[in-house]
Design an enzyme around this catalytic site. Structure first.
Site, mmCIF file in Angstrom:
data_model
loop_
_atom_site.group_PDB
_atom_site.id
_atom_site.type_symbol
_atom_site.label_atom_id
_atom_site.label_comp_id
_atom_site.label_asym_id
_atom_site.label_seq_id
_atom_site.Cartn_x
_atom_site.Cartn_y
_atom_site.Cartn_z
ATOM 1 C CG HIS A 108 -1.706 1.255 1.388
ATOM 2 N ND1 HIS A 108 -2.935 1.439 0.818
ATOM 3 C CD2 HIS A 108 -1.420 2.405 2.067
ATOM 4 C CE1 HIS A 108 -3.397 2.640 1.130
ATOM 5 N NE2 HIS A 108 -2.491 3.254 1.891
ATOM 6 C CD GLU A 109 2.032 3.454 3.674
ATOM 7 O OE1 GLU A 109 2.263 4.543 3.113
ATOM 8 O OE2 GLU A 109 1.023 3.263 4.372
#
Length: 231
Positions: free
Chosen positions: A102-103
């Site tokens: 996600h990051e």
């Protein structure tokens, strides 16, 4: 309303308190979901997963670093660094892979000039100032019966709310990019693992939705209070 004379704010009870309960539930859910899927092992660590997502998107200038704290994972666009918490960086778990991917998705958004994240970056300075000044201005306006000052505070509060609104598609898109990258690059090997990672990211997304809802209810309450003072 007679309730005000007894020191009770019905707007807070009706509007804000339920939103606070939802935020609390969301925070508990994300921690519980992360903990649950931290017990499910993965082939890659969180840091390795982030690196693979970056490479798959042709990104080679973003560094992945370890940072202290719990669920303190974030992408820093100014320094072009992905910082992963201790529970994610070295962890070979499905939960860690989901969060790390996600990051990395945020880094991909910047690299691909994703419009909502460019808008969010552009409005951040104004919205940040607004979030700091809004409540003091509103409280001073209400305390000294100076409605114009309170209204300016509400405008600043609304600006901060807009930032939260723009953040929602940014976070949802980063999660979609993460799941797509996980699937297409064999970061997780079967549908069960991929669905588990998706559940972690869905729980995290719920916290952003409830935070926006809480701010919206606070704004509505403030508008009602100011309107009541003007009568």
């Amino acid at each position: 309303m007679p309730y005000f004379y007894y020191g009770i704010d019905p707007y807070y009870i009706i509007l804000v308190l339920p939103a606070i309960v939802l935020c609390t539930i969301a925070q508990i859910a994300v921690k519980s979901t992360f903990s649950k899927f931290s017990k499910k092992q993965s082939m890659l660590s969180g840091a390795e997963a982030a690196e693979r997502v970056l490479r798959a998107n042709g990104i080679y200038d973003v560094e992945v670093q370890r940072v202290s704290g719990n669920l303190t994972d974030h992408y820093d666009p100014k320094k072009n660094v992905i910082r992963l918490s201790e529970a994610v960086y070295d962890a070979h778990t499905v939960a860690a892979v989901g969060v790390a991917a996600h990051e990395a998705g945020h880094a991909v958004q910047y690299a691909k000039s994703y419009s909502p994240i460019k808008i969010r970056t552009a409005i951040y300075p104004v919205c940040n100032i607004g979030s700091q000044l809004s409540l003091p201005l509103i409280l001073l306006g209400l305390a000294f019966n100076f409605p114009v000052l309170a209204q300016v505070g509400v405008v600043f509060f609304a600006a901060a709310l807009i930032f939260q609104l723009v953040t929602l598609p940014v976070e949802f898109n980063a999660s979609r990019r993460a799941i797509t990258a996980i699937r297409e690059n064999n970061i997780l090997l079967d549908d069960s693992e991929i669905n588990s990672a998706r559940k972690v990211l869905t729980a995290a997304a719920f916290t952003y939705i409830t935070a926006f809802l809480l701010s919206l209810m606070q704004l509505l309450r403030l508008l009602l209070l100011i309107n009541r003072r003007r009568r």
